[in-house]
Design an enzyme around this catalytic site. Structure first.
Site, PDB file in Angstrom:
ATOM      1  N   ARG A 153      56.385-120.889   3.053  1.00 37.84           N
ATOM      2  CA  ARG A 153      56.996-120.256   4.190  1.00 37.84           C
ATOM      3  C   ARG A 153      56.103-118.860   4.513  1.00 37.84           C
ATOM      4  O   ARG A 153      55.939-118.309   5.525  1.00 37.84           O
ATOM      5  CB  ARG A 153      58.615-119.678   4.205  1.00 37.84           C
ATOM      6  CG  ARG A 153      59.201-121.030   4.890  1.00 37.84           C
ATOM      7  CD  ARG A 153      59.290-120.785   6.386  1.00 37.84           C
ATOM      8  NE  ARG A 153      59.203-119.502   6.963  1.00 37.84           N
ATOM      9  CZ  ARG A 153      60.134-118.739   6.991  1.00 37.84           C
ATOM     10  NH1 ARG A 153      61.261-118.918   6.742  1.00 37.84           N
ATOM     11  NH2 ARG A 153      60.170-117.467   7.407  1.00 37.84           N
ATOM     12  N   ASP A 165      67.118-124.864  12.333  1.00 40.25           N
ATOM     13  CA  ASP A 165      68.153-124.050  12.614  1.00 40.25           C
ATOM     14  C   ASP A 165      68.988-124.184  13.864  1.00 40.25           C
ATOM     15  O   ASP A 165      68.594-124.919  14.775  1.00 40.25           O
ATOM     16  CB  ASP A 165      67.688-122.630  12.806  1.00 40.25           C
ATOM     17  CG  ASP A 165      68.773-121.585  12.567  1.00 40.25           C
ATOM     18  OD1 ASP A 165      69.038-121.111  11.605  1.00 40.25           O
ATOM     19  OD2 ASP A 165      69.161-120.901  13.675  1.00 40.25           O
ATOM     20  N   ARG A 191      65.817-119.988   1.067  1.00 39.94           N
ATOM     21  CA  ARG A 191      65.572-118.969   0.253  1.00 39.94           C
ATOM     22  C   ARG A 191      65.917-119.108  -1.250  1.00 39.94           C
ATOM     23  O   ARG A 191      65.154-118.209  -1.894  1.00 39.94           O
ATOM     24  CB  ARG A 191      65.868-117.560   1.107  1.00 39.94           C
ATOM     25  CG  ARG A 191      65.289-117.417   2.184  1.00 39.94           C
ATOM     26  CD  ARG A 191      65.835-116.196   3.014  1.00 39.94           C
ATOM     27  NE  ARG A 191      66.907-116.593   3.312  1.00 39.94           N
ATOM     28  CZ  ARG A 191      67.806-115.790   4.008  1.00 39.94           C
ATOM     29  NH1 ARG A 191      67.459-114.277   4.359  1.00 39.94           N
ATOM     30  NH2 ARG A 191      68.814-116.009   4.621  1.00 39.94           N
ATOM     31  N   TYR A 222      75.816-116.666  20.013  1.00 34.59           N
ATOM     32  CA  TYR A 222      74.541-116.070  19.687  1.00 34.59           C
ATOM     33  C   TYR A 222      74.238-115.705  21.329  1.00 34.59           C
ATOM     34  O   TYR A 222      73.311-114.661  21.392  1.00 34.59           O
ATOM     35  CB  TYR A 222      73.563-116.786  19.119  1.00 34.59           C
ATOM     36  CG  TYR A 222      73.780-116.651  17.513  1.00 34.59           C
ATOM     37  CD1 TYR A 222      73.744-115.526  16.793  1.00 34.59           C
ATOM     38  CD2 TYR A 222      74.331-117.914  16.795  1.00 34.59           C
ATOM     39  CE1 TYR A 222      73.829-115.523  15.495  1.00 34.59           C
ATOM     40  CE2 TYR A 222      74.703-117.681  15.329  1.00 34.59           C
ATOM     41  CZ  TYR A 222      74.360-116.408  14.719  1.00 34.59           C
ATOM     42  OH  TYR A 222      74.497-116.354  13.245  1.00 34.59           O
ATOM     43  N   ARG A 273      72.652-125.275   3.246  1.00 32.93           N
ATOM     44  CA  ARG A 273      71.501-124.159   2.887  1.00 32.93           C
ATOM     45  C   ARG A 273      70.895-124.501   1.636  1.00 32.93           C
ATOM     46  O   ARG A 273      70.407-123.652   1.088  1.00 32.93           O
ATOM     47  CB  ARG A 273      71.980-122.796   3.129  1.00 32.93           C
ATOM     48  CG  ARG A 273      72.709-122.443   4.382  1.00 32.93           C
ATOM     49  CD  ARG A 273      71.472-122.009   5.339  1.00 32.93           C
ATOM     50  NE  ARG A 273      71.806-121.552   6.621  1.00 32.93           N
ATOM     51  CZ  ARG A 273      71.783-120.311   6.952  1.00 32.93           C
ATOM     52  NH1 ARG A 273      71.399-119.467   6.167  1.00 32.93           N
ATOM     53  NH2 ARG A 273      72.209-120.017   8.183  1.00 32.93           N
TER      54      ARG A 273
HETATM   55  O1  CP3 Z   1      69.441-126.216   4.068  1.00 31.25           O
HETATM   56  C1  CP3 Z   1      70.105-126.115   5.203  1.00 31.25           C
HETATM   57  O2  CP3 Z   1      71.281-125.907   5.368  1.00 31.25           O
HETATM   58  C2  CP3 Z   1      69.142-126.481   6.378  1.00 31.25           C
HETATM   59  C3  CP3 Z   1      68.790-125.779   7.368  1.00 31.25           C
HETATM   60  C4  CP3 Z   1      69.553-124.528   7.943  1.00 31.25           C
HETATM   61  C5  CP3 Z   1      69.399-123.245   8.348  1.00 31.25           C
HETATM   62  N1  CP3 Z   1      69.992-122.624   9.212  1.00 31.25           N
HETATM   63  C6  CP3 Z   1      67.864-122.769   7.858  1.00 31.25           C
HETATM   64  C7  CP3 Z   1      67.769-121.243   7.934  1.00 31.25           C
HETATM   65  C8  CP3 Z   1      70.964-124.710   8.531  1.00 31.25           C
HETATM   66  C9  CP3 Z   1      71.884-126.127   8.523  1.00 31.25           C
HETATM   67  C10 CP3 Z   1      71.344-123.628   9.321  1.00 31.25           C
HETATM   68  C11 CP3 Z   1      72.205-123.265   9.834  1.00 31.25           C
HETATM   69  C12 CP3 Z   1      72.891-122.095  10.675  1.00 31.25           C
HETATM   70  N2  CP3 Z   1      71.817-121.031  11.051  1.00 31.25           N
HETATM   71  C13 CP3 Z   1      73.959-121.594  10.896  1.00 31.25           C
HETATM   72  C14 CP3 Z   1      74.979-122.495  10.684  1.00 31.25           C
HETATM   73  C15 CP3 Z   1      75.470-122.447   9.089  1.00 31.25           C
HETATM   74  C16 CP3 Z   1      76.056-121.182   8.615  1.00 31.25           C
HETATM   75  O3  CP3 Z   1      75.416-120.710   7.498  1.00 31.25           O
HETATM   76  O4  CP3 Z   1      76.974-120.681   9.043  1.00 31.25           O
HETATM   77  C17 CP3 Z   1      74.021-120.444  11.369  1.00 31.25           C
HETATM   78  C18 CP3 Z   1      75.047-119.469  11.758  1.00 31.25           C
HETATM   79  C19 CP3 Z   1      72.380-120.006  11.658  1.00 31.25           C
HETATM   80  C20 CP3 Z   1      71.956-118.799  12.297  1.00 31.25           C
HETATM   81  C21 CP3 Z   1      70.908-118.019  11.289  1.00 31.25           C
HETATM   82  N3  CP3 Z   1      69.616-118.742  10.946  1.00 31.25           N
HETATM   83  C22 CP3 Z   1      71.351-117.004  10.530  1.00 31.25           C
HETATM   84  C23 CP3 Z   1      72.627-116.228  10.441  1.00 31.25           C
HETATM   85  C24 CP3 Z   1      70.127-116.807   9.858  1.00 31.25           C
HETATM   86  C25 CP3 Z   1      69.821-115.706   8.622  1.00 31.25           C
HETATM   87  C26 CP3 Z   1      69.270-114.704   8.814  1.00 31.25           C
HETATM   88  C27 CP3 Z   1      68.520-114.052   7.531  1.00 31.25           C
HETATM   89  O5  CP3 Z   1      67.604-113.893   7.677  1.00 31.25           O
HETATM   90  O6  CP3 Z   1      69.690-113.402   6.662  1.00 31.25           O
HETATM   91  C28 CP3 Z   1      69.204-117.848   9.932  1.00 31.25           C
HETATM   92  C29 CP3 Z   1      67.942-118.041   9.402  1.00 31.25           C
HETATM   93  C30 CP3 Z   1      67.665-119.089   8.595  1.00 31.25           C
HETATM   94  N4  CP3 Z   1      68.052-120.401   8.812  1.00 31.25           N
HETATM   95  C31 CP3 Z   1      67.219-118.965   7.291  1.00 31.25           C
HETATM   96  C32 CP3 Z   1      66.956-120.518   6.816  1.00 31.25           C
HETATM   97  C33 CP3 Z   1      66.391-121.204   5.634  1.00 31.25           C
HETATM   98  C34 CP3 Z   1      66.288-118.097   6.600  1.00 31.25           C
HETATM   99  C35 CP3 Z   1      65.068-117.851   7.423  1.00 31.25           C
HETATM  100  C36 CP3 Z   1      64.061-117.497   6.281  1.00 31.25           C
HETATM  101  O7  CP3 Z   1      64.137-118.104   5.485  1.00 31.25           O
HETATM  102  O8  CP3 Z   1      63.394-116.542   6.680  1.00 31.25           O
END
Ligand code: CP3
Length: 365
Positions: A62, A98, A53, A173, A49
């Site tokens: 974004r 994602d 953010r 999910y 990650r």
């Molecule tokens: O930098 C990186 O790691 C690359 C991108 C990446 C994202 N999600 C971007 C993202 C990766 C590798 C993921 C994987 C992901 N997504 C996982 C597995 C890794 C982990 O953290 O356990 C899971 C479970 C998800 C599902 C998911 N997507 C969640 C739980 C969330 C958070 C929701 C929130 O707003 O709290 C997301 C959204 C997400 N994925 C964001 C990002 C940058 C945030 C969205 C935003 O910026 O508006």
């Protein structure tokens, strides 16, 4: 390697551009992609990650675009993927996307709600729901190939890591329809209706496998499968009802020959099985003692496991912890420094840069 697709001849691992990158040589346990023993030029580090953010430049870009819209715009994906590389000088980029993007590309109605996570309009709970899932084809992933290719050309010798969600985490999910804590829905389904469970997990394995395949064919030099929720499973359930599906996801890229990392959280009881599912490298979460994992999985390169909670501790505390992680990692045949889970959004990016500088200042073994 006669089965290697034609596209791989221009892949950066095969042309040599990333073949001896520190990340790759650690993932391969001290060897270049062509098999020569080497010491890396520096100790590699990246952060799960890292794109997202915690960076003001990410939040600015974004603005006004939803998460999934951003993931489907190649220029934006490439820019966000590169942001942490430019800022922190990390040794790899992780493709900005994602785990639910393959669902969207396949035609499943899914959104990522800010502050919540992935939400499906129609959760998948019955045999009929699974049978109605769309067919999957590599052609559906063209936008991913285009975005990954842009990243690769901008990154040069720095490897791009492709990724996907593991079949269980993705299926969790889909069954729940939204994030949940205990994943009761999929855990019930795998016992109450095993046939439907296996059909769903086969579908998610293929979705994740093709998503990784599109990234590797476009030039990603490694892949990581995220099984974030596998820690909610007992060992027997993982062994009998989940592991074969993760193996199937890895099998979709096995012929491409790139190093594969397997990461989950709370997975101390199943680490050996996660390795047997087809991983070259095990990603270790912050709950585990890295030195002990090196003993439990002899001969396995490791990745991890700085506790993300310490990113907000006083520098001296974090610094001592990073030294402990480096020392523990030196017992494995290869070690890539990372966090033991993702960067928390409120992290001060300057702290991450300082951690990278500290890791790079330490001599390599
Ligand atoms: O930098 C990186 O790691 C690359 C991108 C990446 C994202 N999600 C971007 C993202 C990766 C590798 C993921 C994987 C992901 N997504 C996982 C597995 C890794 C982990 O953290 O356990 C899971 C479970 C998800 C599902 C998911 N997507 C969640 C739980 C969330 C958070 C929701 C929130 O707003 O709290 C997301 C959204 C997400 N994925 C964001 C990002 C940058 C945030 C969205 C935003 O910026 O508006």
């Amino acid at each position: 390697m006669t089965t290697t697709p034609e596209a791989m001849t221009s892949h950066p691992l095969h042309t040599g551009v990333t073949a001896d990158a520190p990340l790759i040589t650690e993932y391969l346990g001290g060897k270049t992609f062509t098999g020569e023993a080497v010491r890396p030029a520096r100790r590699p580090v990246w952060f799960m990650r890292q794109a997202g953010r915690s960076l003001p430049e990410y939040r600015a870009l974004r603005e006004g675009t939803t998460m999934l819209e951003a993931c489907l715009k190649p220029d934006m994906v490439a820019e966000i993927t590169l942001q942490p590389v430019r800022r922190h000088d990390v040794d790899a980029a992780i493709f900005f996307s994602d785990i639910v993007v393959p669902l969207r590309l396949a035609g499943v109605d899914v959104e990522i709600e800010p502050g919540v996570g992935p939400v499906l309009k129609n959760p998948v709970r019955s045999a009929a729901d699974v049978a109605a899932l769309p067919d999957l084809d590599l052609k559906d992933f063209e936008v991913i190939s285009e975005a990954a290719a842009q990243c690769v050309s901008l990154l040069g010798p720095r490897p791009l890591i492709g990724f996907a969600g593991a079949p269980f985490t993705l299926a969790a999910y889909m069954v729940e329809g939204r994030p949940s804590r205990d994943h009761l829905g999929p855990r019930t389904m795998m016992h109450a209706d095993p046939q439907t469970w296996h059909a769903l997990a086969e579908w998610t394995a293929r979705a994740s496998g093709l998503f990784m395949r599109a990234q590797v064919l476009a030039g990603a030099s490694a892949v990581q499968l995220f099984d974030s929720w596998a820690g909610s499973l007992g060992r027997a359930d993982y062994a009998e009802r989940v592991m074969q599906h993760s193996a199937a996801a890895f099998a979709e890229v096995a012929d491409l020959g790139v190093p594969a990392v397997h990461f989950g959280t709370g997975t101390g009881e199943i680490l050996d099985l996660m390795q047997r599912a087809g991983a070259d490298v095990i990603g270790v979460d912050y709950r585990l003692d890295l030195a002990e994992v090196a003993t439990r999985l002899p001969g396995t390169p490791l990745q991890g496991n700085i506790d993300p909670a310490l990113l907000t501790a006083p520098w001296e505390v974090l610094e001592a912890h990073v030294h402990t992680v480096i020392e523990a990692g030196s017992r494995a045949p290869g070690h890539v420094v990372n966090l033991g889970h993702g960067v928390p959004p409120e992290t001060d990016p300057d702290v991450l840069t300082r951690v990278v500088e500290l890791v790079h200042s330490q001599p390599v073994n």
